[in-house]
Design a protein around this motif. Structure first.
Motif, PDB file in Angstrom:
ATOM      1  N   GLU A 150       0.852  -1.200   0.000  1.00  0.00           N
ATOM      2  CA  GLU A 150       0.000   0.000   0.000  1.00  0.00           C
ATOM      3  C   GLU A 150       0.881   1.241   0.000  1.00  0.00           C
ATOM      4  O   GLU A 150       1.745   1.397   0.854  1.00  0.00           O
ATOM      5  CB  GLU A 150      -0.927  -0.007   1.227  1.00  0.00           C
ATOM      6  CG  GLU A 150      -1.831  -1.226   1.251  1.00  0.00           C
ATOM      7  CD  GLU A 150      -2.949  -1.137   2.286  1.00  0.00           C
ATOM      8  OE1 GLU A 150      -3.113  -0.078   2.923  1.00  0.00           O
ATOM      9  OE2 GLU A 150      -3.653  -2.150   2.447  1.00  0.00           O
ATOM     10  N   ASP A 180      -3.467   3.736  -1.129  1.00  0.00           N
ATOM     11  CA  ASP A 180      -4.142   3.808   0.162  1.00  0.00           C
ATOM     12  C   ASP A 180      -4.760   5.192   0.368  1.00  0.00           C
ATOM     13  O   ASP A 180      -4.293   6.172  -0.209  1.00  0.00           O
ATOM     14  CB  ASP A 180      -3.100   3.540   1.254  1.00  0.00           C
ATOM     15  CG  ASP A 180      -3.702   3.044   2.548  1.00  0.00           C
ATOM     16  OD1 ASP A 180      -4.943   2.917   2.624  1.00  0.00           O
ATOM     17  OD2 ASP A 180      -2.930   2.780   3.485  1.00  0.00           O
ATOM     18  N   ASP A 181      -5.776   5.260   1.218  1.00  0.00           N
ATOM     19  CA  ASP A 181      -6.393   6.538   1.612  1.00  0.00           C
ATOM     20  C   ASP A 181      -6.775   7.373   0.393  1.00  0.00           C
ATOM     21  O   ASP A 181      -6.631   8.598   0.387  1.00  0.00           O
ATOM     22  CB  ASP A 181      -5.435   7.361   2.500  1.00  0.00           C
ATOM     23  CG  ASP A 181      -4.975   6.584   3.725  1.00  0.00           C
ATOM     24  OD1 ASP A 181      -5.733   5.720   4.192  1.00  0.00           O
ATOM     25  OD2 ASP A 181      -3.871   6.847   4.216  1.00  0.00           O
ATOM     26  N   GLU A 237     -12.357   1.200   2.858  1.00  0.00           N
ATOM     27  CA  GLU A 237     -11.846   0.995   4.216  1.00  0.00           C
ATOM     28  C   GLU A 237     -12.785   1.654   5.226  1.00  0.00           C
ATOM     29  O   GLU A 237     -13.540   2.562   4.892  1.00  0.00           O
ATOM     30  CB  GLU A 237     -10.400   1.486   4.361  1.00  0.00           C
ATOM     31  CG  GLU A 237     -10.100   2.895   3.907  1.00  0.00           C
ATOM     32  CD  GLU A 237      -8.640   3.293   4.190  1.00  0.00           C
ATOM     33  OE1 GLU A 237      -8.431   4.446   4.587  1.00  0.00           O
ATOM     34  OE2 GLU A 237      -7.738   2.455   4.017  1.00  0.00           O
TER      35      GLU A 237
END
Ligand code: C2E
Ligand code: MG
Ligand code: MG
Ligand code: MG
Length: 286
Positions: A150, A180-181, A237
């Motif tokens: 990630e 990610d994010d 997520e």
């Protein structure tokens, strides 16, 4: 805070700031020996395929069991480790531990899953990153296709051409790459298509109020649509409720991760959630 109060004012003493500084200094001093003292531990959080309901991956998330301060969150010490360079050694340890754990589950007869490991900016910039990862895969006898890394847009954007080169090398090895994010960074869409990644992870801040806030829903829908048109897989997520899950499924999200399914837990709690290969074989054999 002192700045907000205006230039002409000075903050002479604040016990609160002093305590925070003290704690940061303690963590910084003790971070270097923490691995040797066996104080670091890796927890794992399942990623669920929203079509089949099966665990397809776990994310490795580090914790620091400090002898006096208790369990310290990575949100607190990773930035410190990043600043003083300790992250390189810590990150390598997480990779080795997580790969060995994934291989151990395979050897115990569970259906192979992906192990997803967070990379930090400092690690990503290491000239021997690809070699180190190859070495770890060899040592732990884990296939590259059972490892996912990630990365975040913000650190990829630091040196775009070099980032693309490193990502390509990792992809050539067969490792999965996730952004990610996603949605919180610089999100330059023109670069997104140049980063050879496989998965977008929608940030928890959008998922959190996807049911109640039309703006979050709009961003989530747009990210899913973007992922689909770029043929990327999409993971949400921070899924905490059935309503969020229903919404994400309806929009065509591929995978979910969050407290609704499981919090990050020690490896021995994950094992009973995994599928035995033999059970599947039995089903196939009738
Ligand atoms: P991340 O990579 O975005 O990881 C997801 C974070 O969201 C984890 O926090 C996880 O516990 C939390 N989370 C997952 N589902 C839910 C949910 O339903 N509700 C809520 N409220 N939270 C949820 P955690 O474990 O505290 O980690 C924080 C961050 O620290 C990670 O964010 C990652 O950026 C960093 N981190 C953790 N482990 C490592 C590591 O080994 N290496 C590096 N470089 N960074 C790490
Ligand atoms: Mg992550
Ligand atoms: Mg994340
Ligand atoms: Mg996050």
């Amino acid at each position: 805070q002192a700045k907000q109060q205006g230039r002409s004012q000075y903050q002479f003493y604040s016990p609160e700031i002093n305590t925070q500084l003290q704690e940061r200094l303690t963590l910084e001093n003790e971070l270097h020996g923490a691995l040797e003292r066996n104080e670091m531990v890796v927890y794992y959080q399942p990623l669920i395929d929203l079509h089949s309901g099966q665990i397809t991956a776990v994310e490795a998330l580090i914790r620091w069991q400090h002898p006096t301060l208790g369990m310290i969150s990575p949100a607190k010490f990773i930035p410190i480790a990043e600043a003083n360079g300790a992250i390189v050694q810590i990150g390598e340890w997480v990779l080795r531990t997580a790969c060995a754990q994934n291989r151990a589950w395979q050897l115990a007869g569970f259906t192979p899953i992906r192990m997803s490991v967070n990379l930090s900016a400092r690690q990503f910039e290491q000239p021997y990153l690809v070699e180190v990862i190859n070495q770890i895969l060899e040592e732990t006898e884990l296939q590259a296709s059972n490892l996912e890394l990630e990365v975040t847009e913000s650190f990829l954007m630091g040196n775009i051409e070099r980032s693309i080169k490193t990502l390509k090398q990792l992809r050539e090895v067969g490792i999965w790459l996730a952004l990610d994010d996603f949605g919180t960074g610089y999100s330059s869409l023109s670069y997104l298509k140049r980063f050879p990644v496989n998965i977008l992870k929608i940030d928890r801040s959008f998922v959190q109020d996807v049911v109640s806030n039309p703006d979050s829903a709009a961003v989530t829908d747009a990210i899913i649509a973007l992922a689909k048109s770029l043929r990327l897989s999409i993971t949400a997520e921070g899924v905490e409720t059935q309503e969020q899950l229903d919404y994400l499924k309806m929009q065509g999200c591929d995978e979910g991760q969050g407290y609704y399914f499981s919090r990050p837990v020690p490896a021995e709690i994950i094992a009973p959630m995994l599928q035995k290969i033999s059970q599947q074989m039995e089903v196939i054999a009738g």
